[in-house]
Design an enzyme around this catalytic site. Structure first.
Site, PDB file in Angstrom:
ATOM      1  N   ARG A  66       5.534  -3.226  -6.821  1.00 43.28           N
ATOM      2  CA  ARG A  66       4.797  -4.492  -6.868  1.00 43.28           C
ATOM      3  C   ARG A  66       5.457  -5.476  -7.837  1.00 43.28           C
ATOM      4  NH1 ARG A  66      -0.934  -5.515  -9.204  1.00 43.28           N
ATOM      5  NH2 ARG A  66      -1.615  -7.388  -8.091  1.00 43.28           N
ATOM      6  N   HIS A  70       6.559  -9.326  -6.849  1.00 36.31           N
ATOM      7  CA  HIS A  70       6.026 -10.458  -7.592  1.00 36.31           C
ATOM      8  C   HIS A  70       7.114 -11.193  -8.364  1.00 36.31           C
ATOM      9  CE1 HIS A  70       1.442  -9.610  -7.493  1.00 36.31           C
ATOM     10  NE2 HIS A  70       2.026  -9.046  -6.455  1.00 36.31           N
ATOM     11  N   GLY A  76      12.716 -16.261  -7.212  1.00 36.97           N
ATOM     12  CA  GLY A  76      13.797 -15.378  -6.825  1.00 36.97           C
ATOM     13  C   GLY A  76      13.848 -14.177  -7.757  1.00 36.97           C
ATOM     14  N   ASN A  94      -0.850 -11.501 -11.296  1.00 37.09           N
ATOM     15  CA  ASN A  94       0.014 -10.644 -12.110  1.00 37.09           C
ATOM     16  C   ASN A  94      -0.711  -9.917 -13.231  1.00 37.09           C
ATOM     17  OD1 ASN A  94       2.315 -11.219 -10.651  1.00 37.09           O
ATOM     18  ND2 ASN A  94       2.931 -12.928 -11.961  1.00 37.09           N
ATOM     19  N   HIS A 194       2.014  -1.528   1.145  1.00 33.98           N
ATOM     20  CA  HIS A 194       0.629  -1.159   0.872  1.00 33.98           C
ATOM     21  C   HIS A 194       0.301   0.243   1.364  1.00 33.98           C
ATOM     22  CE1 HIS A 194      -1.025  -5.540   0.315  1.00 33.98           C
ATOM     23  NE2 HIS A 194      -0.200  -5.159  -0.636  1.00 33.98           N
ATOM     24  N   ASP A 247       4.833   6.046   4.042  1.00 31.39           N
ATOM     25  CA  ASP A 247       5.004   6.357   5.461  1.00 31.39           C
ATOM     26  C   ASP A 247       4.486   5.197   6.298  1.00 31.39           C
ATOM     27  OD1 ASP A 247       2.238   6.540   5.279  1.00 31.39           O
ATOM     28  OD2 ASP A 247       2.190   8.731   5.427  1.00 31.39           O
TER      29      ASP A 247
END
Length: 319
Positions: A66, A70, A76, A94, A194, A247
């Site tokens: 994550r 972010h 960038g 954040n 996710h 997966d």
């Protein structure tokens, strides 16, 4: 012996090359950058630190993945998300990030061997790949292009505007990814991250009240209502079937009403993305799409050459 002037000039230039501070090495984004730029053990040191941290606490894997997202989606992939307040860390999306200590450990270990050469931005990118490799049992892995340099700006306002929110529509998320040169297909593949990690009740409470979202599968809806009474901010798995395994179950979940967030569920209900959801239910397809999309995201607006800096401390700009 007479030494010709041009020879003296060559000797001076050679000495200048040797004495050039490591932080001024001209960077380029390539596979194995550090192998030929003064730190051949960089990647192995960083990966070892990340593997140790994930074995100590499995939550570090989705946390590090994550952080990468972010970081790259704002200015960038420049490590700007790592800077302490006032910074991108102050933006609401954040404030639940975690895994920064792992980046710090990796940075400290690589600095002991190669002072001032390896960027924090590259550590973030390498940590994300290692996290996926571990949680997929080695089935999803790739060579991470390196040679990024660290950014000089970190803005909470920029982060708030750029980072997709859990309540965003497909159109809004598509626009945010397009602003970074990423396609709808890449956005869907990257949403597959996710398949690991947690979400707080506040991230999906809009689907529970004031009206229960009818697209939620009934058993999931009832369990979420129990987990998240008014005012609660408990956490639950983003992937309700295989929450610790990287997966393709996330995409199969979407097809049967088991997507947790609005932004997840809409990938299935929106005609512009449902076909990509279906394609990614095949693990091999998802793995290939995710890898290519991660490499593409890792190239977003990177600083190379002598732009930016190589931070001494990932949490602060060099003085």
């Amino acid at each position: 012996m007479l030494i010709r002037p041009h020879v003296i000039l060559l000797l001076v230039v050679a000495s200048l090359v040797v004495l050039t501070p490591p932080g001024l090495i001209e960077a380029q984004l390539v596979n194995g950058f550090y192998a030929s730029h003064g730190c051949p053990k960089a990647e192995s040191i960083i990966k070892s630190a990340v593997i140790t941290a994930i074995h100590q606490n499995s939550a570090n894997a989705p946390g590090l993945l994550r952080i990468f997202f972010h970081d790259c989606i704002v200015n960038g992939c420049d490590g700007s998300v790592l800077i302490d307040s006032p910074s991108e860390k102050d933006a609401i999306p954040n404030q639940t990030l975690h895994g920064f200590a792992v980046i710090d450990t990796a940075k400290a270990q690589v600095e002991e061997v190669c002072l001032g050469i390896v960027s924090c931005a590259d550590i973030v990118a390498l940590a994300a790949e290692t996290s996926v490799a571990i949680t997929s049992g080695g089935r999803v892995s790739w060579e991470v292009p390196t040679g990024r340099r660290d950014g000089l700006v970190s803005s909470a306002a920029a982060a708030l505007a750029a980072i997709p929110r859990p309540t965003d529509t497909v159109a809004t998320i598509t626009s945010k990814f397009a602003a970074r040169g990423l396609s709808v297909e890449q956005m869907v593949a990257l949403s597959g991250a996710h398949t690991i990690g947690l979400a707080h009740c506040s991230a999906f409470s809009n689907r529970l009240s004031p009206t229960l979202d009818s697209t939620l599968a009934s058993p999931l809806a009832q369990s979420l209502l129990t987990l998240c009474p008014s005012g609660s901010n408990n956490t639950t798995n983003l992937d309700v079937t295989t929450p610790t395994k990287f997966d393709a179950a996330y995409f199969r979940n979407l097809q049967v009403g088991l997507g947790l967030l609005t932004s997840d569920a809409e990938l299935q209900s929106d005609g512009s993305t449902s076909g990509f959801v279906s394609a990614n239910t095949n693990f091999n397809t998802f793995a290939a799409n995710f890898i290519s999309s991660m490499i593409a995201m890792g190239k977003v607006e990177v600083l190379t050459g002598t732009a930016g800096q190589i931070r001494t401390n990932c949490h602060a700009f060099n003085s």
